[in-house]
Design a protein around this motif. Structure first.
Motif, PDB file in Angstrom:
ATOM      1  N   UNK A   1     -21.678  -9.419  23.681  1.00 22.42           N
ATOM      2  CA  UNK A   1     -22.072  -9.763  25.046  1.00 22.42           C
ATOM      3  C   UNK A   1     -22.041 -11.269  25.260  1.00 22.42           C
ATOM      4  N   UNK A   2     -22.438 -12.013  24.229  1.00 21.54           N
ATOM      5  CA  UNK A   2     -22.354 -13.468  24.324  1.00 21.54           C
ATOM      6  C   UNK A   2     -20.915 -13.941  24.471  1.00 21.54           C
ATOM      7  N   UNK A   3     -20.005 -13.313  23.739  1.00 24.60           N
ATOM      8  CA  UNK A   3     -18.577 -13.657  23.855  1.00 24.60           C
ATOM      9  C   UNK A   3     -18.055 -13.287  25.243  1.00 24.60           C
ATOM     10  N   UNK A   4     -18.472 -12.134  25.767  1.00 27.79           N
ATOM     11  CA  UNK A   4     -18.013 -11.673  27.078  1.00 27.79           C
ATOM     12  C   UNK A   4     -18.413 -12.658  28.177  1.00 27.79           C
ATOM     13  N   UNK A   5     -19.557 -13.322  28.010  1.00 35.58           N
ATOM     14  CA  UNK A   5     -19.979 -14.316  28.999  1.00 35.58           C
ATOM     15  C   UNK A   5     -18.984 -15.463  29.085  1.00 35.58           C
ATOM     16  N   UNK A   6     -18.367 -15.815  27.939  1.00 36.32           N
ATOM     17  CA  UNK A   6     -17.369 -16.886  27.938  1.00 36.32           C
ATOM     18  C   UNK A   6     -16.039 -16.415  28.503  1.00 36.32           C
ATOM     19  N   UNK A   7     -15.735 -15.127  28.332  1.00 40.80           N
ATOM     20  CA  UNK A   7     -14.447 -14.580  28.769  1.00 40.80           C
ATOM     21  C   UNK A   7     -14.695 -13.330  29.608  1.00 40.80           C
ATOM     22  N   UNK A   8     -15.160 -13.518  30.835  1.00 39.16           N
ATOM     23  CA  UNK A   8     -15.513 -12.371  31.688  1.00 39.16           C
ATOM     24  C   UNK A   8     -14.322 -11.428  31.896  1.00 39.16           C
ATOM     25  N   UNK A   9     -14.614 -10.142  31.804  1.00 37.89           N
ATOM     26  CA  UNK A   9     -13.590  -9.139  32.070  1.00 37.89           C
ATOM     27  C   UNK A   9     -12.705  -8.795  30.906  1.00 37.89           C
ATOM     28  N   UNK A  10     -12.717  -9.602  29.846  1.00 35.31           N
ATOM     29  CA  UNK A  10     -11.852  -9.318  28.702  1.00 35.31           C
ATOM     30  C   UNK A  10     -12.407  -8.108  27.933  1.00 35.31           C
ATOM     31  N   UNK A  11     -11.534  -7.189  27.520  1.00 37.09           N
ATOM     32  CA  UNK A  11     -12.014  -5.975  26.843  1.00 37.09           C
ATOM     33  C   UNK A  11     -12.614  -6.262  25.467  1.00 37.09           C
ATOM     34  N   UNK A  12     -13.616  -5.457  25.119  1.00 32.38           N
ATOM     35  CA  UNK A  12     -14.272  -5.556  23.820  1.00 32.38           C
ATOM     36  C   UNK A  12     -14.085  -4.219  23.105  1.00 32.38           C
ATOM     37  N   UNK A  13     -13.575  -4.283  21.888  1.00 33.97           N
ATOM     38  CA  UNK A  13     -13.288  -3.086  21.087  1.00 33.97           C
ATOM     39  C   UNK A  13     -14.148  -3.125  19.825  1.00 33.97           C
ATOM     40  N   UNK A  14     -14.806  -2.021  19.518  1.00 34.96           N
ATOM     41  CA  UNK A  14     -15.593  -1.921  18.288  1.00 34.96           C
ATOM     42  C   UNK A  14     -14.872  -1.001  17.314  1.00 34.96           C
ATOM     43  N   UNK A  15     -14.716  -1.445  16.071  1.00 36.38           N
ATOM     44  CA  UNK A  15     -14.216  -0.592  14.995  1.00 36.38           C
ATOM     45  C   UNK A  15     -15.402  -0.093  14.182  1.00 36.38           C
ATOM     46  N   UNK A  16     -15.374   1.176  13.799  1.00 39.62           N
ATOM     47  CA  UNK A  16     -16.477   1.730  13.003  1.00 39.62           C
ATOM     48  C   UNK A  16     -15.957   2.867  12.140  1.00 39.62           C
ATOM     49  N   UNK A  17     -16.489   2.956  10.921  1.00 37.28           N
ATOM     50  CA  UNK A  17     -16.099   4.016   9.982  1.00 37.28           C
ATOM     51  C   UNK A  17     -17.347   4.822   9.675  1.00 37.28           C
ATOM     52  N   UNK A  18     -17.534   5.915  10.417  1.00 35.47           N
ATOM     53  CA  UNK A  18     -18.741   6.721  10.267  1.00 35.47           C
ATOM     54  C   UNK A  18     -18.548   8.059  10.971  1.00 35.47           C
ATOM     55  N   UNK A  19     -19.574   8.910  10.880  1.00 38.02           N
ATOM     56  CA  UNK A  19     -19.558  10.202  11.546  1.00 38.02           C
ATOM     57  C   UNK A  19     -20.412  10.140  12.801  1.00 38.02           C
ATOM     58  N   UNK A  20     -19.803  10.496  13.927  1.00 41.71           N
ATOM     59  CA  UNK A  20     -20.547  10.634  15.166  1.00 41.71           C
ATOM     60  C   UNK A  20     -21.013  12.079  15.267  1.00 41.71           C
ATOM     61  N   UNK A  21     -22.240  12.292  15.644  1.00 36.04           N
ATOM     62  CA  UNK A  21     -22.798  13.647  15.724  1.00 36.04           C
ATOM     63  C   UNK A  21     -21.865  14.565  16.502  1.00 36.04           C
ATOM     64  N   UNK A  22     -21.609  15.746  15.919  1.00 39.79           N
ATOM     65  CA  UNK A  22     -20.710  16.700  16.545  1.00 39.79           C
ATOM     66  C   UNK A  22     -19.272  16.535  16.131  1.00 39.79           C
ATOM     67  N   UNK A  23     -18.977  15.583  15.225  1.00 37.02           N
ATOM     68  CA  UNK A  23     -17.608  15.332  14.808  1.00 37.02           C
ATOM     69  C   UNK A  23     -17.048  16.517  14.031  1.00 37.02           C
ATOM     70  N   UNK A  24     -15.747  16.760  14.211  1.00 38.70           N
ATOM     71  CA  UNK A  24     -15.060  17.823  13.488  1.00 38.70           C
ATOM     72  C   UNK A  24     -14.795  17.356  12.068  1.00 38.70           C
ATOM     73  N   UNK A  25     -15.195  18.150  11.081  1.00 36.71           N
ATOM     74  CA  UNK A  25     -15.057  17.740   9.684  1.00 36.71           C
ATOM     75  C   UNK A  25     -13.982  18.553   8.996  1.00 36.71           C
TER      76      UNK A  25
END
Length: 412
Positions: A175-199
């Protein structure tokens, strides 16, 4: 900005006890073609780059070769995160070599190093076009340490609470970065299981009761897209921002019944759109059960049709025969199926009065080498808790090589 999202390569994996090095090379060559074809400026690999924590030298070299050629496609960024199969110490050792390839590796993260996972993506200008928050696999022991007794008293499990805490701090930094660059997309990478995920069977660390899973709302609305890894079947847990790319190749026989893909993102100030790109089948793995001799005799044509459907690729079947009239199934397969079309197979048949007996036959180069068997045995020692330093491993390799050379000289 065009971005490719993929995950769970599991370089070095074996299926049906078959070496898959050529298959992995074919995938990586194809991926380079896709990066150039779609003018992708960034490649995201959301964990489990390798299949083991101590991959063989040839497997590491395969990754280095891929990265050395990625630059020629026009790709400006390769961002990789450590997965649960990856060894943090090994990834840390590789990391300094990646700078020459415009590659970044985030192998560990804690609340004191949040800023290290923030990676701005640049296109053809000096202004960033997007931000990637590269969150690696967060191990349960690490997450337990960041949770207070007061938080645990609320009733949620320690792992989910720890992950939420880390993701919240990542979101705050974004969010701090977004304040410097309004409107620019933010992407999160994550390696984990989200509830309900197909295993699938190849995802081995899912704990009963999903105590190592988090809910989709753990990801702040600041993230325009969440590039997930860990689940091998590609899909979206929330039907919107969260997407598993899935593994590009099947990692178990239960993963051969659907088409694997990578994801092509178009990240703009209006949002992130997603397109699936199917991965070609480089080797056709299939499970076949024949109940009668007639079904068995029809098998060669059935496998030939499968091969032709995918452009003449090799077929590696796991064959079960439940009928009669065949004394030795492996011998039958060797006689009726060409090694060019079927270079490797596993077979089992029912013998009256007993259980199914596994009889595995391997053609040509599919049989593991002596060196591979030694490396797998040494890895098994480590997995069982045997602490071996890199110096000890090298000493064992040298002793093994000397003993094997001497044994070969006696055979000659």
């Amino acid at each position: 900005m065009k971005i490719i999202h993929t995950s769970d390569w599991h370089l070095g994996d074996r299926l049906l006890e078959k070496s898959r090095q050529e298959e992995f090379r074919a995938f990586l060559d194809w991926l380079l073609e896709q990066m150039q074809l779609h003018d992708a400026k960034a490649l995201l690999v959301s964990g489990d780059i390798f299949d083991t924590r101590d991959p063989a030298a040839g497997t590491v070299e395969m990754l280095n070769d891929f990265l050395s050629r990625a630059d020629a496609t026009g790709c400006r960024h390769v961002v990789m995160t450590g997965g649960n199969h990856d060894g943090a110490r090994m990834l840390a050792a590789v990391e300094p070599l990646l700078q020459r390839y415009h590659a970044r590796m985030v192998h560990s993260l804690n609340r004191e190093s949040i800023d290290e996972c923030l990676i701005p993506l640049y296109g053809d200008t000096s202004t960033p076009e997007a931000l990637v928050c590269a969150v690696p696999f967060l191990r349960p022991a690490e997450m337990n340490a960041v949770v207070t007794d007061e938080e645990l008293a609320a009733g949620e499990n320690a792992y989910a609470l720890g992950v939420r805490a880390v993701l919240a701090e990542v979101a705050a930094a974004a969010a701090g970065w977004r304040e410097q660059y309004p409107g620019k997309p933010v992407i999160c990478m994550a390696h984990l299981t989200v509830s309900g995920a197909v295993k699938s069977a190849a995802v081995q660390d899912i704990v009963v009761g999903n105590i190592e899973a988090v809910d989709a709302d753990a990801f702040s609305e600041i993230f325009d897209y969440v590039a997930l890894g860990h689940i091998h079947k590609g899909y979206s847990p929330d039907g919107a921002r969260l997407h598993y790319s899935g593994s590009p190749l099947p990692m178990g026989m239960d993963e051969t019944s659907y088409r694997h893909h990578i994801l092509l993102l178009d990240a703009t100030e209006q949002g992130v759109s997603v397109q699936k790109i199917p991965v070609p089948v480089f080797v056709c793995y299939t499970s076949q059960t024949c109940h009668t001799q007639a079904e068995l005799e029809a098998l060669p044509q059935k496998l030939a049709d499968m091969s032709a459907q995918h452009g003449g690729v090799p077929v590696c079947p796991e064959l079960r025969y439940l009928g009669s009239g065949v004394e030795n199934l492996a011998a039958w397969v060797a006689e009726h199926l060409s090694p060019e079309m079927v270079p490797h197979f596993r077979c089992s048949m029912w013998r009256e009065g007993s259980r199914v007996l596994d009889n595995t036959e391997v053609y040509g180069d599919s049989m593991p080498t002596v060196e591979e068997v030694f490396e797998r045995k040494m890895q098994a020692w480590c997995d069982a808790g045997e602490e071996l330093s890199e110096e000890q491993k090298e000493s064992l390799r040298s002793l093994f090589a000397a003993a094997y050379t001497e044994a070969q000289s006696h055979e000659d």
